[in-house]
Design a protein around this motif. Structure first.
Motif, PDB file in Angstrom:
ATOM      1  N   UNK A  58     -78.983  -1.649 -48.168  1.00 32.15           N
ATOM      2  CA  UNK A  58     -79.737  -2.169 -46.742  1.00 32.15           C
ATOM      3  C   UNK A  58     -78.295  -3.014 -45.983  1.00 32.15           C
ATOM      4  N   UNK A  59     -77.217  -3.698 -46.262  1.00 33.13           N
ATOM      5  CA  UNK A  59     -76.645  -4.929 -46.274  1.00 33.13           C
ATOM      6  C   UNK A  59     -75.780  -3.438 -45.512  1.00 33.13           C
ATOM      7  N   UNK A  60     -75.052  -2.378 -45.690  1.00 36.85           N
ATOM      8  CA  UNK A  60     -74.266  -1.383 -44.729  1.00 36.85           C
ATOM      9  C   UNK A  60     -75.602  -1.041 -43.281  1.00 36.85           C
ATOM     10  N   UNK A  61     -77.293  -0.841 -43.794  1.00 34.61           N
ATOM     11  CA  UNK A  61     -78.065   0.213 -42.826  1.00 34.61           C
ATOM     12  C   UNK A  61     -78.028  -1.541 -41.817  1.00 34.61           C
ATOM     13  N   UNK A  62     -78.350  -2.701 -41.697  1.00 35.64           N
ATOM     14  CA  UNK A  62     -78.262  -3.673 -41.061  1.00 35.64           C
ATOM     15  C   UNK A  62     -77.840  -3.839 -40.419  1.00 35.64           C
ATOM     16  N   UNK A  63     -76.285  -3.341 -40.129  1.00 29.57           N
ATOM     17  CA  UNK A  63     -74.870  -3.591 -39.340  1.00 29.57           C
ATOM     18  C   UNK A  63     -75.595  -1.766 -38.526  1.00 29.57           C
ATOM     19  N   UNK A  64     -76.147  -0.909 -39.161  1.00 32.48           N
ATOM     20  CA  UNK A  64     -75.486   0.164 -38.521  1.00 32.48           C
ATOM     21  C   UNK A  64     -77.045  -0.004 -37.378  1.00 32.48           C
ATOM     22  N   UNK A  65     -78.867  -1.193 -37.290  1.00 33.19           N
ATOM     23  CA  UNK A  65     -79.591  -1.073 -36.907  1.00 33.19           C
ATOM     24  C   UNK A  65     -78.931  -2.645 -34.876  1.00 33.19           C
ATOM     25  N   UNK A  66     -77.809  -3.187 -36.376  1.00 30.12           N
ATOM     26  CA  UNK A  66     -77.349  -4.472 -34.666  1.00 30.12           C
ATOM     27  C   UNK A  66     -76.435  -3.350 -34.052  1.00 30.12           C
TER      28      UNK A  66
END
Length: 192
Positions: A58-66
């Motif tokens: 989720x930490x990596x995916x959150x930046x993708x969504x950012x």
């Protein structure tokens, strides 16, 4: 110098070259004690990342969504490149730029409230993690004077690897998108 000396010198140089190729460290031969950074998390070894994939993913995916919330191509690329690399960077960048060309968001008006992992499994191959993930993203997307609450569910096969001292998504194969729980529309709060 005689021919024997020259041949001996060539043989020594050839042996050194072969030894360098055989014993040269590859990207997969990362020290088990080496630690790599991830957004918002303490640096993690390979084994710690495997054990705590439920926090790392989720930490990596959150930046993708950012990055997907950005509207300038440079900002999209720079944000994505902080957590992706190689094929994943290319795929995700082209996905976002393609959405913009098709009339995507003109303003950065999305907010991610939660990324929740669902059915997810992780495997390890050397320094690389193979993550078969399903996750739900809960957030709001604004259009003009109203907001849509979204609760989309995604499934993908991810490769996560240490690159340049940080954990990055190196492969991203989107398998399914489910928008059945997309949410409801309500008026946006007034701003000053």
């Amino acid at each position: 110098m005689n021919k024997i000396s020259i041949l001996a010198g060539v043989a020594v140089v050839s042996c050194i070259g072969v030894a360098a190729l055989v014993f040269w460290p590859t990207r997969d031969s990362v020290s088990e004690t080496a630690e790599f950074t991830a957004p918002g998390l303490e640096p993690m070894t390979i084994e710690a990342a495997r054990a705590e994939f439920w926090r790392l993913t989720p930490a990596l995916l959150l930046v993708v969504y950012d990055a997907f919330g950005e509207t300038e191509e440079d900002a999209i690329y720079d944000t994505l490149s902080s957590v992706t690399h190689g094929d994943a960077l290319e795929y995700l960048y082209l996905e976002r730029v393609g959405a913009m060309a098709g009339g995507g968001l003109e303003e950065a008006d999305q907010t991610i409230h939660e990324i929740k992992l669902l059915d997810t499994q992780v495997g390890r191959d050397g320094a690389n993690l193979a993550i078969d993930a399903s996750w739900q993203v809960i957030g709001t997307v604004g259009h003009a004077e109203h907001l849509h609450v979204r609760g989309n569910t995604y499934s993908a096969e991810l490769a996560v690897s240490p690159v340049d001292g940080a954990w990055r998504i190196t492969d991203f194969d989107l398998l399914e998108v489910n928008r059945d729980t997309a949410g409801e529309t309500f008026l946006a709060p007034e701003t000053n």
